[in-house]
Design an enzyme around this catalytic site. Structure first.
Site, PDB file in Angstrom:
ATOM      1  N   SER A  22      82.921  25.966  78.730  1.00 36.59           N
ATOM      2  CA  SER A  22      83.008  25.455  80.099  1.00 36.59           C
ATOM      3  C   SER A  22      83.979  24.281  80.200  1.00 36.59           C
ATOM      4  O   SER A  22      84.228  23.574  79.223  1.00 36.59           O
ATOM      5  CB  SER A  22      81.638  24.985  80.580  1.00 36.59           C
ATOM      6  OG  SER A  22      80.687  26.010  80.447  1.00 36.59           O
TER       7      SER A  22
HETATM    8  N1  SAH Z   1      77.595  26.649  76.302  1.00 43.87           N
HETATM    9  C1  SAH Z   1      78.797  27.280  75.783  1.00 43.87           C
HETATM   10  C2  SAH Z   1      79.517  28.149  76.795  1.00 43.87           C
HETATM   11  C3  SAH Z   1      78.728  29.311  77.146  1.00 43.87           C
HETATM   12  S1  SAH Z   1      79.552  30.755  77.696  1.00 43.87           S
HETATM   13  C4  SAH Z   1      79.744  26.264  75.199  1.00 43.87           C
HETATM   14  O1  SAH Z   1      79.468  25.057  75.241  1.00 43.87           O
HETATM   15  O2  SAH Z   1      80.765  26.696  74.653  1.00 43.87           O
HETATM   16  C5  SAH Z   1      78.092  31.719  77.837  1.00 43.87           C
HETATM   17  C6  SAH Z   1      77.566  32.247  76.540  1.00 43.87           C
HETATM   18  O3  SAH Z   1      76.318  32.884  76.802  1.00 43.87           O
HETATM   19  C7  SAH Z   1      78.455  33.301  75.896  1.00 43.87           C
HETATM   20  O4  SAH Z   1      78.782  32.925  74.597  1.00 43.87           O
HETATM   21  C8  SAH Z   1      77.593  34.550  75.923  1.00 43.87           C
HETATM   22  O5  SAH Z   1      77.801  35.406  74.814  1.00 43.87           O
HETATM   23  C9  SAH Z   1      76.190  33.977  75.921  1.00 43.87           C
HETATM   24  N2  SAH Z   1      75.131  34.849  76.409  1.00 43.87           N
HETATM   25  C10 SAH Z   1      75.170  35.759  77.413  1.00 43.87           C
HETATM   26  N3  SAH Z   1      73.978  36.352  77.577  1.00 43.87           N
HETATM   27  C11 SAH Z   1      73.147  35.801  76.644  1.00 43.87           C
HETATM   28  C12 SAH Z   1      71.771  35.994  76.297  1.00 43.87           C
HETATM   29  N4  SAH Z   1      70.996  36.875  76.934  1.00 43.87           N
HETATM   30  N5  SAH Z   1      71.255  35.247  75.300  1.00 43.87           N
HETATM   31  C13 SAH Z   1      72.013  34.340  74.627  1.00 43.87           C
HETATM   32  N6  SAH Z   1      73.312  34.122  74.907  1.00 43.87           N
HETATM   33  C14 SAH Z   1      73.875  34.836  75.902  1.00 43.87           C
END
Ligand code: SAH
Length: 229
Positions: free
Chosen positions: A81
């Site tokens: 993000s």
């Molecule tokens: N917080 C992260 C950015 C997140 S992007 C940072 O600081 O870099 C969102 C993430 O959520 C992605 O990596 C995606 O693979 C993950 N995601 C999506 N659905 C998910 C689920 N059901 N459980 C765990 N992770 C998930």
């Protein structure tokens, strides 16, 4: 041979030290222009954003862009993000020492590191194995020993470690998963982008008081979708 190594060290060391200083200067500037100027004023959040080396959480090819006012690709169609959004979500969870947090969507591990600078422990779940592995490596390399990462579907939360004072979902869904609401501690705060994935969503804050849930919309945001296993 020895002389070459010594010469290399003499010339490389200042270069490396210089690069680190450069990142630090960029980070201080980022916090001033992108975070404080936009109204973030929580001391612990600002200190954490000034400390975490964001360049270590982005792919090598993007290291020099780590402090841009934008999200960046981390592979697998996912993103780290924008710094402001990380700061906003962190501040709204009211992080402090003594608290236990759960993050759904580890991604790069950056948001987990920012929280880990402030709270006692951060449990973080990532669905994509390659991202989960990489984030765990970066976090342990930087000695974030109070972050407990795991690979799996975060929809179900992490009941073995519940309740959590803070639950941060960093992927968008059309509803807040019931297991997460159940795993929120009394006086806990849960933040998640809710709406149609692929479009804009509302960043929603849930608070739990005397077992009752209150809901508030904080901002319009755009996140990658929360997927199911
Ligand atoms: N917080 C992260 C950015 C997140 S992007 C940072 O600081 O870099 C969102 C993430 O959520 C992605 O990596 C995606 O693979 C993950 N995601 C999506 N659905 C998910 C689920 N059901 N459980 C765990 N992770 C998930």
């Amino acid at each position: 041979m020895k002389l070459i190594t010594i010469l290399l060290l003499i010339f490389l060391f200042p270069l490396l030290a210089c690069a680190q200083e450069d990142f630090e200067a960029k980070r201080i500037e980022m916090v001033k222009k992108q975070i404080i100027a936009r109204g973030i004023n929580d001391g612990p959040t600002i200190r954490a954003m000034r400390k975490v080396p964001r360049q270590d959480f982005v792919p090598d090819a993007y290291r020099d862009q780590a402090y841009r006012d934008a999200p960046l690709s981390i592979g697998y169609g996912q993103t780290i993000s924008q710094p402001y959004i990380v700061a906003l979500m962190t501040e709204k969870t009211k992080p402090s020492k003594g608290k236990k947090a759960l993050e759904i969507g580890t991604g790069s591990g950056y948001q987990a590191a920012v929280l880990a600078e402030i709270v006692d422990s951060v449990y973080t779940i990532e669905l994509i194995p390659g991202l989960a592995r990489h984030a765990a490596k970066v976090l342990s390399g930087l000695h974030y020993d109070n972050v407990v990462p795991k690979q799996g579907d975060g929809y179900r939360g992490w009941p073995e470690h519940a309740p959590f004072d803070i639950i941060l979902v960093t992927a968008a869904g059309d509803h807040i998963p019931r297991p997460l609401i159940n795993q929120l501690a009394e006086n806990g705060r849960l933040i998640m982008p809710v709406g149609q994935p692929g479009s804009f969503q509302q960043l929603v804050l849930l608070t739990k008081r005397n077992g009752r849930i209150k809901r508030k919309n904080l901002a319009t945001v755009q996140f990658v979708p929360l997927q199911r296993e």
